[in-house]
Design a protein around this motif. Sequence first.
Motif, short mmCIF file in Angstrom:
data_model
loop_
_atom_site.label_atom_id
_atom_site.label_comp_id
_atom_site.label_asym_id
_atom_site.label_seq_id
_atom_site.Cartn_x
_atom_site.Cartn_y
_atom_site.Cartn_z
N ARG A 142 0.76 -1.16 0.03
CA ARG A 142 -0.11 0.03 -0.09
C ARG A 142 0.78 1.22 0.06
O ARG A 142 1.73 1.31 0.89
CB ARG A 142 -1.09 -0.03 1.34
CG ARG A 142 -2.15 -0.79 1.08
CD ARG A 142 -3.23 -0.86 2.14
NE ARG A 142 -4.21 -1.60 1.75
CZ ARG A 142 -5.61 -1.48 2.34
NH1 ARG A 142 -5.44 -0.60 3.49
NH2 ARG A 142 -6.52 -2.33 2.01
N THR A 199 -4.39 7.19 -1.92
CA THR A 199 -3.86 5.80 -1.32
C THR A 199 -4.08 4.72 -2.32
O THR A 199 -5.22 4.47 -2.95
CB THR A 199 -4.52 5.41 0.02
OG1 THR A 199 -4.19 6.40 0.96
CG2 THR A 199 -3.98 4.08 0.44
N GLU A 228 -3.18 0.53 -3.65
CA GLU A 228 -2.77 -0.46 -3.27
C GLU A 228 -2.22 -1.44 -4.58
O GLU A 228 -2.70 -1.47 -5.81
CB GLU A 228 -4.04 -1.70 -3.02
CG GLU A 228 -3.68 -3.12 -2.24
CD GLU A 228 -4.70 -3.87 -1.67
OE1 GLU A 228 -4.72 -3.81 -0.46
OE2 GLU A 228 -5.61 -4.16 -2.48
#
Length: 704
Positions: A81, A146, A148
């Motif tokens: 992440r 953010t 992943e």
Amino acid sequence: MLSASTKLLCSPNLCFTKTHYPQFPISPKIGPLTHHQKPLIRCARTRSKRTGKSRYPSEKRKLKSIQQTETQFDKFKGFWRLFKLSVSVDTDPGKDCLHVSDALLQQIAKVLEFPVASMLPPEAFTVLRKSFDARKSQKEPKFVYTVELDVEKLLNLEPRTWDFISRLEPKIGLIEHTPHERVVGDVVSIIHDNKKTNHDRFTGVNGHSGSLSSSKVPVTKKPKIAVVGSGPAGLFASLVLAEFGVDVTLIERGQPVEKRGRDIGALVVRKILQSESNFCFGEGGAGTWSDGKLVTRIGRNSGSVLSVMKTFVRFGAPESILIDGKPHLGTDRLIPLLRNFRQHLQDVGVNIRFGTRVDDLIVENGHVVGVNVSDSSGSLQFSSEKLGFDAVVLAVGHSARDVYQMLLSHNTELIPKDFAVGLRVEHPQELINIIQYSKLANEVRNGRGKIPVADYKVVEYVQGDDNNAPFTSQRSCYSFCMCPGGQVVVTSINPSELCINGMSFSRRSSKWANAALAVTVSPKDFNSLNFHGPLAGVEFQREFEQRAATMGGGNFVVPVQTVKDFMNNKLSATTVPSSSYRLGVKAANLHELFPIHITEALQHSISTFDQELPGFISNDALLHGVETRTSSPVQIPRNPDTFESTSLGGLYPVGEGAGYAGGIVSAAVDGMYAGFALAKKLDLYEDDVETIFGRTQNSGFVKY
């Protein structure tokens, strides 16, 4: 010399060939590799802004955890992440774009130290969060992501990233590794995965089987549960119980959203108030005709919040709420969502009774065994009816004052709690856009532009005068329920009382912005006006709602004062700035509304807010009175594990009205947990709720 058939990609930090894994370039840190040789991963020590004893305890714990796992996890499996990836407004596609753009790939490439961003396959990355940061402390407004990274997918699609993954290290707050993808389903999916395989063992007919507080329900009978109130807490409690096979009756004093919408229209256009179907009462609760905010202090990454959000998506909410840093729905999206929710509940057997008010509880030997109900729709289909149940989930809102009085008649413990009262301030939305975004304000375009409609959140702590007992304790004055591109609406349930709130639609495209400016109050404040006992806070609210109604002259006209005149304690001119409030406003001196210590706290805070948001004190800024129902004035004590009332068996108080939530999401989470707790008591499933959601907060109280 390289052969002509070999294509080279070169940069100051990279030189590799377009060949297939595992024929990677040799890293001087790793050494030569053979086809079967596992690469040696040497992890550098994670750096922190603070070192040694200067680190915060939380940083020490995180660092210790990372150091303990550095030699244990496989960098080439699982997920990474990447946090705080910043993309400028100029290069980002805008607030409505939630996929991996070329500009975002550039930022990802910087973190991976990969030299050619265009070679990174977007399919290997998933946007988990996107927010807009326009704080003045930043050099320029930007979108913050953010993301992943699926390692195996990345290596399959672009094997040449292997060497860069091998050098990737965890960094606190910036880069984290997890061996498994975190999968949290919606409530329905979770229950189907967790309930016992013998969930059909209830083969008997419906019937009363006694209180649940003393023993499990006999397996030959299907348990009967009443859920009172169809706000978020009641809906999610009903959903959980019904999915576990419980016979659920959902009792709502108001009307379904279709009829409720017509009743609200009659109030706004013709000033006809339906006491049981209005902005406070009806399907979806008070949040239906509000801004539809889905922010919460529980934590966006908690399993319970993710499950609630995915349940909203299941019933029609856009998937963007799972990614948006400040998700909201708006009334226009909430209405079809609620219809879909209702249809599902009915499909799984929930008996929904709209226009039905609970007048009393049926109590035997200290336990609730049913309810007395009457017709609240005005159609007089029935005058009174007794219904037997094994338990009652009480999920009423904080405006159901008659329910509090009814509980006291059964000696149910109610505790006065702190809440906040104040005024609702309204500015032209264009002004707030300029204050927050400066030159970028033109990019808002009534909610259809590149950046979100500007909002704000301000708070100020006020220390009372030592000579002004009992108000010497510190108070907070803060903005509450900020509605960009919204309107001010009336939330009164009685013509002699005046209370207001804010609402908006999904695009937030109106020309006004409004927010409550609220000051915290406590039982000391209630006592100062000679209001005592469990319902002192309710009487405190009612006092100022009646004062506001009198100042407005009745008929739901709202007393108003410009911010500048309020600061100078000066009566505003007869002609005041335009307001979004549609039932009429009247110039008044709002200093006559609250006790002096609340008024001075508001004045002091507004002055401070103007320093943070220059222009907040404006000729066009208008204060409206009064806002008192920021949260419940009481709390009903309950067992933190079972959710059962500590003073009345068989009663399960949940949500805002019970004093355990404040907002759509926190109320939904509280109702969901209560449903699971009750289902566990019925022996309908085995796992702990903590195992399902991985929650960390105490079940006895949900953070707002």
